[in-house]
Design a protein around this motif. Structure first.
Motif, mmCIF file in Angstrom:
data_model
loop_
_atom_site.group_PDB
_atom_site.id
_atom_site.type_symbol
_atom_site.label_atom_id
_atom_site.label_comp_id
_atom_site.label_asym_id
_atom_site.label_seq_id
_atom_site.Cartn_x
_atom_site.Cartn_y
_atom_site.Cartn_z
ATOM 1 N N ILE A 1 0.853 -1.189 0.000
ATOM 2 C CA ILE A 1 0.000 0.000 0.000
ATOM 3 C C ILE A 1 0.888 1.238 0.000
ATOM 4 C CG2 ILE A 1 -1.724 1.286 1.348
ATOM 5 C CD1 ILE A 1 -2.648 -1.472 2.456
ATOM 6 N N ALA A 2 0.552 2.229 -0.833
ATOM 7 C CA ALA A 2 1.327 3.473 -0.886
ATOM 8 C C ALA A 2 0.376 4.636 -1.084
ATOM 9 C CB ALA A 2 2.362 3.409 -2.015
ATOM 10 N N PRO A 3 -0.211 5.162 -0.006
ATOM 11 C CA PRO A 3 -1.245 6.187 -0.134
ATOM 12 C C PRO A 3 -0.651 7.577 -0.403
ATOM 13 C CG PRO A 3 -0.840 5.739 2.173
ATOM 14 C CD PRO A 3 0.064 4.825 1.395
ATOM 15 N N TYR A 4 -1.478 8.462 -0.903
ATOM 16 C CA TYR A 4 -1.065 9.857 -1.082
ATOM 17 C C TYR A 4 -1.572 10.714 0.071
ATOM 18 C CZ TYR A 4 -1.110 14.656 -2.902
ATOM 19 O OH TYR A 4 -0.950 16.006 -3.052
ATOM 20 N N ASP A 5 -2.886 10.749 0.263
ATOM 21 C CA ASP A 5 -3.386 11.715 1.251
ATOM 22 C C ASP A 5 -3.671 11.068 2.612
ATOM 23 O OD1 ASP A 5 -5.962 10.606 1.231
ATOM 24 O OD2 ASP A 5 -6.717 12.015 -0.261
ATOM 25 N N ALA A 6 -3.963 11.924 3.581
ATOM 26 C CA ALA A 6 -4.110 11.467 4.960
ATOM 27 C C ALA A 6 -5.341 10.589 5.154
ATOM 28 C CB ALA A 6 -4.176 12.679 5.888
ATOM 29 N N SER A 7 -6.369 10.869 4.405
ATOM 30 C CA SER A 7 -7.589 10.094 4.526
ATOM 31 C C SER A 7 -7.360 8.643 4.086
ATOM 32 C CB SER A 7 -8.674 10.752 3.665
ATOM 33 O OG SER A 7 -9.790 9.923 3.598
ATOM 34 N N ASP A 8 -6.712 8.494 2.941
ATOM 35 C CA ASP A 8 -6.381 7.143 2.464
ATOM 36 C C ASP A 8 -5.385 6.473 3.400
ATOM 37 O OD1 ASP A 8 -8.034 7.507 0.339
ATOM 38 O OD2 ASP A 8 -6.450 7.803 -1.151
ATOM 39 N N ALA A 9 -4.438 7.254 3.892
ATOM 40 C CA ALA A 9 -3.423 6.683 4.775
ATOM 41 C C ALA A 9 -4.069 6.101 6.026
ATOM 42 C CB ALA A 9 -2.399 7.750 5.158
ATOM 43 N N LYS A 10 -5.010 6.843 6.581
ATOM 44 C CA LYS A 10 -5.667 6.362 7.802
ATOM 45 C C LYS A 10 -6.534 5.138 7.511
ATOM 46 C CE LYS A 10 -8.420 7.692 11.753
ATOM 47 N NZ LYS A 10 -9.348 8.648 12.355
ATOM 48 N N GLY A 11 -7.377 5.264 6.502
ATOM 49 C CA GLY A 11 -8.300 4.169 6.194
ATOM 50 C C GLY A 11 -7.586 2.900 5.769
ATOM 51 N N LEU A 12 -6.494 3.068 5.058
ATOM 52 C CA LEU A 12 -5.771 1.886 4.582
ATOM 53 C C LEU A 12 -4.835 1.308 5.641
ATOM 54 C CD1 LEU A 12 -5.122 3.030 0.917
ATOM 55 C CD2 LEU A 12 -6.459 1.031 1.626
ATOM 56 N N LEU A 13 -4.286 2.140 6.502
ATOM 57 C CA LEU A 13 -3.437 1.578 7.560
ATOM 58 C C LEU A 13 -4.293 0.760 8.530
ATOM 59 C CD1 LEU A 13 -0.718 1.130 8.836
ATOM 60 C CD2 LEU A 13 -0.908 3.330 10.005
ATOM 61 N N LYS A 14 -5.487 1.242 8.809
ATOM 62 C CA LYS A 14 -6.376 0.457 9.673
ATOM 63 C C LYS A 14 -6.723 -0.888 9.017
ATOM 64 C CE LYS A 14 -9.854 2.703 11.680
ATOM 65 N NZ LYS A 14 -9.930 2.574 13.155
ATOM 66 N N ALA A 15 -6.980 -0.831 7.714
ATOM 67 C CA ALA A 15 -7.266 -2.084 6.997
ATOM 68 C C ALA A 15 -6.045 -3.001 7.008
ATOM 69 C CB ALA A 15 -7.674 -1.763 5.562
ATOM 70 N N ALA A 16 -4.864 -2.423 6.866
ATOM 71 C CA ALA A 16 -3.628 -3.214 6.847
ATOM 72 C C ALA A 16 -3.422 -3.928 8.179
ATOM 73 C CB ALA A 16 -2.432 -2.306 6.545
ATOM 74 N N ILE A 17 -3.677 -3.220 9.267
ATOM 75 C CA ILE A 17 -3.477 -3.812 10.595
ATOM 76 C C ILE A 17 -4.465 -4.966 10.804
ATOM 77 C CG2 ILE A 17 -3.593 -3.363 13.091
ATOM 78 C CD1 ILE A 17 -2.704 -0.420 12.359
ATOM 79 N N ARG A 18 -5.665 -4.821 10.249
ATOM 80 C CA ARG A 18 -6.675 -5.875 10.413
ATOM 81 C C ARG A 18 -6.480 -7.049 9.458
ATOM 82 N NH1 ARG A 18 -12.237 -2.399 11.097
ATOM 83 N NH2 ARG A 18 -11.380 -0.974 12.653
ATOM 84 N N SER A 19 -5.693 -6.841 8.414
ATOM 85 C CA SER A 19 -5.554 -7.888 7.396
ATOM 86 C C SER A 19 -4.861 -9.125 7.978
ATOM 87 C CB SER A 19 -4.742 -7.354 6.215
ATOM 88 O OG SER A 19 -4.407 -8.418 5.357
ATOM 89 N N GLU A 20 -5.271 -10.270 7.481
ATOM 90 C CA GLU A 20 -4.619 -11.533 7.872
ATOM 91 C C GLU A 20 -3.315 -11.742 7.104
ATOM 92 O OE1 GLU A 20 -5.314 -13.819 10.112
ATOM 93 O OE2 GLU A 20 -7.180 -12.935 10.828
#
Lengths: 464, 349
Positions: free
Chosen positions: A284-303
């Protein structure tokens, strides 16, 4: 002649700061090494030491002033034998001066070296709302750095198996202050300072994930993760497959990636294409803060094991983030950040800002560009890319990274294999030059991707 | 030839005021326990002989590292662990450690032949086998990687406060990898519950310990990290068990990691493709004749009046188990072609 004290740059990327506190007052005698002021950057409070000797003739920027640009004259010092009161006479206005131009200073002083990275940092944001955000959601301004921290904190509150480890993540509050405040809230058990030992702690984190925990391993920068890449690829990415689905490795490797400012070749590299080539990893390589937050949370939850590539140059930038209790984005979905009809510009991470800058210039010339932010590099959302190509029939890929075997190369291949009939022109790549990143400011500028090159590539594919 | 462990008299601690574990005592096994150890060691021996045979017949491909000669180490150490809480991790010479944990020889052999019924569904092979059910975490092909990963397992035990201990096996060759020392440092710094087991079989592929290690007494390798080390006769299963008991006592009491250097010997080449020209036939034969770990247990059993004749049914039973495992592994089908794409990721994105 009074000596002008200028707002110092206290980090390679600092452009402005807050003059938090003066520790001297008018009439004080200072000598080199005396601490004169405290200056807050977006990362930390730094002490400002005197270099020259003399008497403080005038303080031009009062304490508590925010957004003081680097290079602004903040005080005057009268040298030996000078009258402090007369030295103050031709005082410049206390309003902050504009950031100095890279050309010779108006006082004929040496040319200030401007980093080539300055042109990478755009002030543009997506022109359309993320369709994932429910209508009517309040948006708040948050820096990328805070968004990442908030994502970790929220997930740590929700799941006791989540912990953070890495160099300087705890007591120092993060080398780039991304983990600021986590130690205070979660304690030393869950926010762990490691020795400088990337291979070792990447392995320890991976083993802990195999043992049932949910580690977030911070690399101070991804340049140092090359020491640890064996565990990221051989241990984390491949184990689920090699074990026939028995052994999972839910871990997040995160940290800044890509060129920083004037730090030279060993500290400036984009590893996106490296990791994105590895089956078994999510990248994952986000640009803005909104994507960064939403995707980092998804990353932490990912198996699955996730490589989460941030960008230091963007850490201090403000973006709109939806004010929601649990903002989680789907992994593997690109996003159209600016709709258009004439050409598709595909990019990710800091390149998205460059693409948005170019799109604005192009709009002024009558070319309506659509900008696609990939957000996830693996799995790649080829459907969104191809859909856009179908609409515009022309494509340019923008990447802050090397051209050879790049994400751009991959997008070109996808367009050839799956979108050939939609192409009215060859797909062009706009990337960094194919050289290690040089230190010299002028060369660095030449090496890095910029909006002007994107504009000319778009003109080529639109035959303008 | 396996060196005998350093004599007690010469083992002067580097820093005398540092607490050290007691010198381990040889485990006093009952007749039943001894028979069980014998059985497990014999199973590994016969299983590995069969694996070598199947390799020669082309049923097993790639790399295949046999454990013959080292059976006492895995069997002795793992017999002391608590299978419900403790975890084990090792390198690529992993068949023995799995068998010592009671994992079904059929699914191990079927993995060696690359079949769907293999423990990794045929997608791992000899070097990549795992059993989360038995807390056996592999099976790792990169020399030394299991040391950092094992340290991570120990980290998880401590984090979860589950009372478990991690046991990470690695060889004399891996003992020269940098990440081993990165892990030692963190393990002692954070007092992680881990037993580092150096299986010193004298050769890292073809390079002897003396030709590769400035300090060839590998149990001392933790000294600069304040990790105590014990040198153990790895050809004596009761010495191995005794050392494990002492190490577990140390680790379970919260004193942090400990190193066990097991002096052992592999009879076969490094892998099946190794002609083992770096040592003489006589050297190998001498160990087989004088120090064989299974023969040693037989002599021990004589003390319990167990005769060679009485061991024959066990031998027959083991041969039957191994023959069945081999038949199964030869006949059970290969994975479906569709399996090529499964388990790359856990989730769908």
């Amino acid at each position: 002649m009074a000596i002008e004290l200028k707002m110092p740059a206290l980090s390679p990327t600092m452009e402005e700061g807050t003059l938090a506190k003066w520790l001297v007052k008018q009439g004080d005698v200072v000598k080199s090494g005396d601490i004169m002021a405290e200056i807050e950057t977006d990362k930390a409070t730094m002490e400002f030491e005197a270099v020259d000797e003399g008497t403080i003739a005038q303080i031009l920027v009062p304490e508590g002033t925010d957004n003081v640009k680097v290079g602004t004259v903040i005080a005057l010092i009268a040298g030996e034998g000078e009258d402090a009161s007369t030295a103050a006479a031709p005082a410049p206005a206390p309003t902050p001066a504009p950031a100095p131009e890279p050309a010779a200073g108006e006082d004929g002083g040496p040319k200030k070296a401007e980093s080539g990275t300055a042109k990478l940092v755009s002030d543009k944001a997506a022109t359309v709302a993320d369709p994932e955000v429910p209508a009517g959601t309040e948006m708040v301004k948050v820096t990328l750095r805070e968004a990442l921290r908030d994502a970790m904190a929220e997930e740590m509150r929700a799941d006791p198996r989540v912990f953070v480890m890495g160099e300087e993540v705890a007591e120092y509050q993060g080398a780039y202050k991304v983990t600021q405040g986590l130690l205070e809230e979660f304690g030393a058990k869950r926010v762990i300072d490691t020795p400088i030992t990337e291979y070792g702690f990447a392995g320890v984190g991976t083993g802990a994930a195999m043992g049932g925990l949910r580690p977030i391993v911070e690399f101070m920068t991804f340049n140092f993760a090359m020491q640890a890449i064996d565990h990221i690829i051989n241990s984390a990415a491949k184990t689920n497959y090699m074990s026939g689905g028995q052994m999972r490795c839910p871990i997040v490797f995160r940290g800044p990636n890509g060129a920083a400012s004037r730090v030279g070749a060993q500290h400036s590299q984009n590893y996106g294409p490296w990791y994105a080539s590895v089956p078994g990893l999510i990248v994952i390589a986000p640009y803005d803060a909104s994507d960064a937050k939403g995707l980092l949370k998804a990353a932490i939850r990912s198996e699955d094991p996730v490589v989460f590539l941030e960008n230091e140059l963007l850490y201090g930038r403000n973006f709109e983030v939806p004010k929601l209790d649990d903002w989680v984005l789907p992994i593997g979905k690109a996003r159209i950040v600016r709709p258009g009809k004439d050409v598709t510009i595909v990019s990710y991470s800091i390149g998205v800002g460059v693409a948005l800058d170019a799109a604005e210039t192009l709009a002024g010339e009558g070319i309506d560009a659509e900008v696609v932010d990939l957000r996830t590099l693996r799995p790649l959302d080829t459907a969104t890319v191809l859909e856009s190509l179908k609409k515009t029939n022309r494509m340019v890929v923008v990447e802050e990274g090397w051209p050879v075997c790049s994400i751009a190369s991959e997008i070109v291949a996808v367009a050839m294999e799956q979108g050939f009939d939609d192409l009215d022109a060859p797909v062009l790549r706009v990337t960094n030059e194919d050289v290690p990143l040089p230190y010299a400011a002028n060369l660095e500028k030449l090496a890095l991707v910029d909006a002007a090159r994107v504009v000319s590539a778009v003109k080529k594919v639109t035959y303008r | 030839m396996a060196k005998s462990p350093a004599k007690k008299a010469s083992a002067v601690p580097a820093v005398s005021n540092r607490e050290r574990p007691n010198e381990p005592e040889r485990y006093k096994a009952t007749k039943e326990e001894l028979l069980q150890l014998y059985r497990q060691m014999l199973l590994i021996r016969r299983f590995e002989e069969k694996a070598g045979q199947l390799y020669g017949l082309g049923f097993i491909g790639g790399f295949c590292h046999l454990y013959i000669g080292q059976e006492a180490v895995a069997v002795g150490l793992q017999s002391a662990l608590n299978g419900d809480t403790d975890s084990v991790i090792t390198g690529y010479r992993d068949h023995g450690h799995m068998l010592a944990y009671g994992i079904d020889p059929k699914v191990i052999m079927a993995e060696l032949t690359g079949r769907a019924a293999g423990i990794s569904r045929g997608k791992g092979g000899s070097m990549h086998m795992f059993s989360t059910e038995h807390k056996f975490y592999g099976g790792h092909g990169i020399v030394g990687a299991q040391v950092s990963l094992g340290t991570g397992l120990a980290f998880a035990h401590k984090y979860n406060e589950d009372g478990g201990v991690a046991m990470a096996y690695f060889g004399d060759g891996a003992a020269n990898q940098g990440q081993v020392y990165e892990s030692f440092n963190m393990a002692e710094l954070w007092k992680l519950p881990i037993i580092y087991v150096i299986e010193n079989n004298q050769y890292a592929m073809g390079t002897s310990v003396n030709r590769s290690s400035a300090e060839d007494q590998l149990y001392k390798r933790g000294e600069s990290f304040r990790i105590p080390g014990i040198q153990v006769d790895g050809m004596d299963v009761l010495a191995c068990r005794g050392a494990a008991e002492e190490a577990l006592k140390w680790v379970r009491s919260g004193k942090g990691p400990i190193i066990l250097e097991m002096k052992t010997y592999r009879y076969r080449g490094h892998s099946m493709s190794d002609p083992a020209k770096y040592r003489s036939r006589e050297e190998v034969q001498a160990v087989r004749d004088k120090s064989d770990p299974i023969e040693a247990v037989k002599r021990e059993l004589e003390g319990f009046k167990v005769t060679e004749e009485q061991l024959k049914p066990i031998e027959a039973e083991i041969r039957k188990i191994v023959a069945e495992a081999a038949d199964f592994a030869e006949q059970t089908p290969e994975p479906d072609a569709a399996e090529l794409y499964t388990d790359v990721l856990v989730e769908t994105y």
